[in-house]
Design an enzyme around this catalytic site. Sequence first.
Site, short mmCIF file in Angstrom:
data_model
loop_
_atom_site.label_atom_id
_atom_site.label_comp_id
_atom_site.label_asym_id
_atom_site.label_seq_id
_atom_site.Cartn_x
_atom_site.Cartn_y
_atom_site.Cartn_z
N HIS A 21 -2.69 10.00 0.13
CA HIS A 21 -2.94 9.04 -0.57
C HIS A 21 -2.86 8.91 -2.33
CE1 HIS A 21 -4.12 5.14 1.15
NE2 HIS A 21 -4.06 5.81 2.27
N GLU B 172 0.44 -1.07 -0.05
CA GLU B 172 -0.03 -0.39 -0.13
C GLU B 172 0.74 1.15 0.75
OE1 GLU B 172 -3.23 -0.08 2.91
OE2 GLU B 172 -3.34 1.67 2.67
N LYS C 64 -7.06 -1.03 11.58
CA LYS C 64 -6.39 -1.19 10.20
C LYS C 64 -5.13 -0.63 10.29
CE LYS C 64 -5.82 -1.70 5.96
NZ LYS C 64 -5.44 -0.89 4.55
N ASP D 127 5.10 -14.38 11.68
CA ASP D 127 3.21 -14.96 10.73
C ASP D 127 2.09 -14.40 11.64
OD1 ASP D 127 1.10 -16.18 10.83
OD2 ASP D 127 1.99 -18.31 11.68
C1 MEV Z 1 -5.20 2.73 5.31
O1 MEV Z 1 -5.04 1.81 5.14
C2 MEV Z 1 -5.83 2.88 7.06
C3 MEV Z 1 -6.64 4.09 7.51
O2 MEV Z 1 -8.47 4.19 7.50
C4 MEV Z 1 -6.61 4.45 8.43
C5 MEV Z 1 -7.74 5.16 10.06
O3 MEV Z 1 -8.57 5.36 9.38
O4 MEV Z 1 -7.15 5.45 10.53
C6 MEV Z 1 -5.75 5.71 6.89
#
Ligand code: MEV
Length: 438
Positions: free
Chosen positions: A393, A85, A280, A296
């Site tokens: 991004h 990513e 995430k 792992d």
């Molecule tokens: C994207 O890979 C991760 C985010 O969505 C984490 C978040 O929203 O805190 C930017």
Amino acid sequence: MSKMINGFSKLTKSEKIDWITKTHFKNPEAARKELESYWSTDPKLQNRHDEFIENTVTNFYLPLGIAPNFLINGSIYSLPMVIEESSVVAAAGNAAKFWSTRGGFKATVLDTIKVGQIHFLFTGDSIALKQFFEKRKEELLQTTKNLTKNMEQRGGGIISCELIDKGKEMPDYYQLHLKFKTGDAMGANFINSCLEQLAKSFEEFARLDLLTQADSHLEIVMSILSNYVPECLVRATVSCPVEDLAIEKNGISGISFAKKMVAAVAIAQCEPHRAVTHNKGIMNGVDAIVLATGNDFRAVEAGVHAYAAQTGKYTSLSTATIEEGQFKMELTLPLAVGTVGGLTKLHPMVKWCMELLGNPSAEKLMEIMAVGGLAQNFAAVRSLVTTGIQKGHMKMHLLNILNQFEATKNQKEAAVEYFKNEVVTVQAVGAFLEKNTH
Ligand code: MEV
């Protein structure tokens, strides 16, 4: 539609490629060439990769990026990150630089206990079972001595073994619940070997002492480690005076930024939809280091998310507070990882990444991973509460879009310049390339 085949695993690598390309691809020769182009030029090295798993046909590349300038417990680290990513490595690097002038990251391992269980069914006198277990427990543990001897020399081994009656959850269900320490190894093989040996001895001893009544019966269902490791914990923290958080170029004061960060984390604490995405973001940083160090990631992911839901409600893994003028952000994670065994000596890039990190102990690696997660979390939430996530991004994503269009070097340079002040979309990049043909 795929085709069925018998004995695929028995074919040579070349025969496997032959079959798979001829039965699934319009141009089998081109499909074979594509696979071969990702082979190592060193046949010995390629062979080693082939042997990591079964039915290998080629290697599947992921980029390894470096996030430098991490000040962790007073030492500087460059973190290896394997991830597909865009913007994750850049965000980690930015957060590292930001905190390097504000005291850096602090990290501490809270404990390193791992768990393994022998699940069994027993019908008969449960008091007799408990008495039998207490009487035979030491002897039972002695039967694993050949397996635990080396681990004990490295400060690990079996810490405890308990009999638990799980009858309320499922009729006749009991378990032997064991705690382990595994030194610098992740310990999956060690734990599972101990459990299988114990299960065998347990059954044998039971046959002699316990199962003498016609109506008593014991059946081992399975013996396996648990990836839920709420006592294998590491904590990473950053903190600084609130006024040191001011973002001058955006005209944002330290206190308003700190308050927004605290609110954003509080939302993740009370709202599961947000918590999942928040976590995430943390795992973007953790998994990238888990992969780079040959650990792992499925085990880590399973354990981390179970921990996030340990109260029965899924919540944020991190916290943020303002107390007496200090902003503090903290992340606590269960991480069962190793720096010996597994791929650590076999995969040349894992070995390289370990050396980059100064060949850390498992505990040090836990600290580094938690810091990677906290840095990522800080960077993501900072973007969300200030510029929004898409700005950073899409800038990084621009390169991926340009590559999709097979842009030339000149086109890429011109596009990067042009899109500094424009919104990046696939359509906009396409239109730009049509106007700028070389
Ligand atoms: C994207 O890979 C991760 C985010 O969505 C984490 C978040 O929203 O805190 C930017």
